[in-house]
Design an enzyme around this catalytic site. Structure first.
Site, PDB file in Angstrom:
ATOM      1  N   SER A   1      30.737  16.657  53.001  1.00 38.83           N
ATOM      2  CA  SER A   1      31.423  17.579  52.089  1.00 38.83           C
ATOM      3  C   SER A   1      32.871  17.713  52.526  1.00 38.83           C
ATOM      4  O   SER A   1      33.198  17.449  53.684  1.00 38.83           O
ATOM      5  CB  SER A   1      30.766  18.967  52.145  1.00 38.83           C
ATOM      6  OG  SER A   1      31.121  19.635  53.346  1.00 38.83           O
ATOM      7  N   ASP A   2      33.753  18.119  51.604  1.00 37.15           N
ATOM      8  CA  ASP A   2      35.038  18.602  52.098  1.00 37.15           C
ATOM      9  C   ASP A   2      34.728  19.946  52.763  1.00 37.15           C
ATOM     10  O   ASP A   2      33.631  20.494  52.617  1.00 37.15           O
ATOM     11  CB  ASP A   2      36.069  18.752  50.978  1.00 37.15           C
ATOM     12  CG  ASP A   2      37.489  18.839  51.545  1.00 37.15           C
ATOM     13  OD1 ASP A   2      37.635  19.033  52.777  1.00 37.15           O
ATOM     14  OD2 ASP A   2      38.462  18.726  50.780  1.00 37.15           O
ATOM     15  N   TRP A   3      35.700  20.449  53.538  1.00 38.15           N
ATOM     16  CA  TRP A   3      35.402  21.651  54.328  1.00 38.15           C
ATOM     17  C   TRP A   3      35.253  22.862  53.402  1.00 38.15           C
ATOM     18  O   TRP A   3      36.216  23.338  52.831  1.00 38.15           O
ATOM     19  CB  TRP A   3      36.493  21.830  55.391  1.00 38.15           C
ATOM     20  CG  TRP A   3      36.175  21.154  56.713  1.00 38.15           C
ATOM     21  CD1 TRP A   3      36.220  21.748  57.950  1.00 38.15           C
ATOM     22  CD2 TRP A   3      35.748  19.804  56.957  1.00 38.15           C
ATOM     23  NE1 TRP A   3      35.832  20.838  58.924  1.00 38.15           N
ATOM     24  CE2 TRP A   3      35.540  19.650  58.350  1.00 38.15           C
ATOM     25  CE3 TRP A   3      35.483  18.704  56.141  1.00 38.15           C
ATOM     26  CZ2 TRP A   3      35.106  18.454  58.932  1.00 38.15           C
ATOM     27  CZ3 TRP A   3      35.053  17.514  56.714  1.00 38.15           C
ATOM     28  CH2 TRP A   3      34.871  17.410  58.093  1.00 38.15           C
TER      29      TRP A   3
ATOM     30  N   SER B   1      33.123  22.723  50.612  1.00 42.28           N
ATOM     31  CA  SER B   1      32.988  22.311  49.206  1.00 42.28           C
ATOM     32  C   SER B   1      31.545  22.355  48.719  1.00 42.28           C
ATOM     33  O   SER B   1      31.290  22.102  47.549  1.00 42.28           O
ATOM     34  CB  SER B   1      33.573  20.913  48.981  1.00 42.28           C
ATOM     35  OG  SER B   1      32.789  19.913  49.592  1.00 42.28           O
TER      36      SER B   1
END
Ligand code: BGC
Length: 748
Positions: free
Chosen positions: A263-265, A267
């Site tokens: 995941s993005d941080w 997301s």
């Protein structure tokens, strides 16, 4: 830890089969791991242990399983240098040895149009990440430059999907050949920073497949990327990090990606979707919950996921698939495999930073002023805040703790030595300028108003700095003005986007901090003025460019950038960079603004569809200042003898390039395809191949570029599949999208 792991493997009678240690350039078999090993490890794990592998255990690690000797996975930003050490928390640690090589940013790399530089760029990052004990490097950033206002364009590569893919593939291979996983980001259509956590991108499947996906497809299928980072935004209603179509159908289905979706941080937004729709590791969720008191077991893919499996709501096979992918990644990388030692801050890494800067800086205008002749100059005035500003430790997550950074002023002083008197004036300084916000409306204005807290900071240009600079310019024989955009926000309220940085977009392309007026004044008192601009995009040029004799765009050129700028200005290096994005005068000229929306609030409609960048400007014959692919040299090149030959579905394009000037130099041969009679709407040209050739004066080279079926295909808007129509195709060869020197047609 690693020893214990090997003992476990031996205990179940399985050998670790594919651990190539310390190999260079071994992309072909470097990623091969034993699926039997993975299955046997999985069989030993309890549900709790499996769950621990699929979410964060600190700011930049995901969990391991101590009992089985499975280590934590260690991540680090970023795309152009290894970021500060954070320990387990969120703040950079003091007193640790984390100085690194600061490479020119992504858009500089793309401007080189030199694929070999992509590989060695990745190799530097891989070595430095390895030396610092990392397993996954969070780069390259490959989102398409849809609007020049995106605050992260400097990290990205291009408005064109083919150039993006071609440059990113080398980067990924160079990095992974060191045993460090690349994590190309942010999949997909993460093209605005405004409201980035919630924005819903409304976009057609055709535009996704033709514009926003190809870079990701290239890094997966040609680069063999071991991980991919999801994005914050939604696409057509579903968050991209757990998007059924993006992850399950396209990435893991059609492209057969066997790596990890990180995941993005922060997301991940939903446990069920993350379990079902392809998120493999959840990172950073506490960033939007409790930054100071992270409870990792409360992540979506921790306790809530465990409970859904235990209740039978979701089958454990979904978790097993994630764990298999994580173990595969660990076996491929330094996490569970010996890839030899890394190295950091070595001269050869600094040489790569220099080489990329030299080839990535773009000469856009020159009426004969450049290269500067030292013998004609006694006093040289260097003017501008950016001549002495440091950029490495700014811009958001991509910041780098640079070992050093040569500023343009230092580069110029070092180059001219005692031959020339160099005088410097700052000329302007960063300040918060309310007038920048005067002509914005709609979404951007409401964002601006919401965030504006410190209006009392509003000032106008510092008149004494300006007068001092003009006086200096007047008495000098030549002037080098160094300005443009900055990273960072000193003096500006959070959220006010007048600079290149994560989590915000620019408001327009007006030159900030009174620079436009200053350049005009300098040009008036000293016509021998070269303008050098930094930044992740262009600026409005119509008010100063006509009276400016030379203009060089330097992006953010890394730790050796000041040296490279000086070498280009004084002709020690012949410029060969080419624009990876169109430079139009106003942001309003770009299709994302004139046809589509930018930035959106809640939703953003990509109404311009596939007509992004030059696809729009060229098809609709719109005015630009400098076209895509454009860049000048101190020598001249001639293109001749275009031939096309068919081999099945492939077409071999060949032409001769000759250096017709008096200096050695490099030219980029760009091949565009034009479908003459398509049954659907298609752009007048699309880049499908390129090659960079270095030529001595008078020398020629025969350049060969192969086009396969993908170069002629489009994504059918109703049938949702790639189609290659038979018909007549024009092959256009040139050195920018608007400088086509040779054309020839072929029936396919
Ligand atoms: C950024 C990513 C970055 C991550 C970790 C996010 O906010 O969008 O690009 O890799 O943080 O720092």
């Amino acid at each position: 830890m690693k020893n214990l792991f090997i003992l476990v493997i031996l205990a179940v009678g399985i050998s670790l089969t594919a651990c190539n240690t310390g190999q260079q350039n071994a992309t072909s078999n470097l990623g091969e791991v034993s699926e039997v090993t993975i299955d046997s490890l999985l069989a030993l794990m309890t549900l709790d242990e499996k769950i621990s592998l699929i979410h964060a255990s600190s700011s930049f690690t995901s969990g391991g399983v101590e009992r089985l000797g499975i280590p934590e996975l260690v991540f680090s930003d970023g795309p152009h240098g290894v970021r500060h050490e954070h320990g387990r928390g969120w703040f950079a640690l003091d007193g640790v040895d984390d100085r690194s090589t600061y490479l020119p940013v992504g858009i500089s790399l793309a401007s080189t149009w030199n694929k070999d530089l992509g590989y060695i760029y990745g190799e530097v990052l891989g070595n430095e990440a390895k030396e610092r004990g990392k397993d996954v490097l969070l780069g390259p950033g490959i989102n398409i430059i849809r609007s020049p206002l995106n605050g992260r364009n400097f990290e990205y590569l291009s408005e064109d999907p083919f150039l993006t893919g071609a440059m990113a593939v080398g980067y990924v291979r160079g990095l992974q050949d060191q045993g460090i996983a690349a994590c190309p980001k942010h999949y997909a259509a993460n093209n605005q920073e405004t409201d980035r956590h919630n924005i819903d991108v409304i976009v057609s499947r055709r535009a996704l497949h033709e514009i926003y996906f190809p870079g990701f497809r290239a890094v997966v299928q040609d680069g063999g990327a071991w991980s991919i980072m999801g994005a914050y935004n939604k696409i057509n209603g579903q968050y991209t990090t757990h998007h059924e179509y993006l992850n399950n159908v396209v990435l893991k289905g059609d492209w057969e990606f066997d790596g990890v979706v990180v995941s993005d941080w922060a997301s991940v937004k939903d446990t069920r979707e993350a379990l079902l729709f392809g998120t493999d590791i959840e990172m950073g969720t506490e960033l939007v919950r409790d930054f100071n008191n992270p409870v990792y077991d409360e992540f979506y893919l921790a306790r809530p996921a465990r409970e859904m499996i235990e209740s039978g709501e979701i089958d454990v096979s979904y978790v097993d698939d994630k764990v298999r992918r994580v173990l595969r990644l660990m076996l491929r990388t330094t996490a569970m495999n010996d890839h030899g030692p890394g190295k950091r801050n070595v001269p050869e890494h600094q040489q790569v930073a220099l080489d990329v800067a030299r080839e990535g800086i773009v000469l856009l205008k020159n009426d004969g002023l450049l290269p500067l002749e030292t013998s004609n100059i006694q006093t040289l005035a260097v003017i501008g805040h950016n001549a002495t500003r440091l950029f490495a430790e700014r811009g958001g997550s991509s910041q780098v703790p640079a070992l050093y950074e040569i500023t343009p002023l230092e580069g110029i002083q070092n180059l001219v030595g005692n031959d020339i008197e160099v005088v410097y004036a700052e000329g302007y300084e960063p300040y918060y300028d309310q007038s920048l916000f005067a002509d914005i409306s709609g979404a951007a204005a409401s964002q601006s108003r919401e965030n504006r807290r410190d209006v009392e900071l509003a000032r106008t240009a510092n008149q004494s700095l300006k007068q001092e600079a003009i006086a200096l310019a007047e008495r000098a024989d030549a002037v080098i003005f160094v300005g443009g955009w900055i990273h960072g926000h000193e003096g500006m309220p959070w959220g006010e986007g007048t600079y290149d940085a994560e989590a915000r977009d620019k408001l327009n392309l007006k030159l900030i901090f009174g620079q436009e007026e200053l350049i005009r004044e300098i040009n008036r008192v000293n016509p021998n003025t070269a303008v050098v601009l930094m930044g992740g995009s262009n600026v409005e040029m119509n008010n100063w460019l006509p009276d400016t004799r030379a203009y060089v765009h330097a992006w953010y050129p890394g730790m050796e950038g000041g040296r490279a700028i000086a070498e280009i200005l004084f002709g020690e290096v012949n410029p060969s960079g080419k624009l990876p994005m169109t430079f139009a005068n106003s942001h309003l000229d770009y299709p994302s603004h004139s046809v589509g929306e930018f930035p959106g609030r809640n939703t953003v409609a990509y109404t311009e569809d596939i007509y992004v960048g030059y696809r729009y400007f060229d098809t609709h014959d719109k005015e630009v200042v400098f076209p895509f692919g454009f860049g000048l040299s101190y020598t001249t090149f001639d293109f001749s003898d275009l031939t096309l030959s068919k081999d099945g579905d492939k077409v071999l394009v060949q032409c001769t390039v000759t250096n017709t000037g008096a200096r050695a130099g490099a030219e980029v041969v760009q091949v565009y395809v034009h479908h003459k009679n398509p049954s659907v709407d298609r752009p007048v040209r699309e880049l499908k191949g390129f090659d960079k050739v270095h030529l001595e004066p008078g020398a020629s080279a025969r350049v060969s570029i192969e086009l396969d079926a993908s170069a002629f295909s489009y994504f059918h808007p109703e049938e949702f599949r790639w189609v290659m129509e038979s018909g007549s195709y024009e092959i256009q060869v040139g050195n920018s999208s608007r400088d086509i020197h040779l054309t020839s047609a072929i029936e396919l």
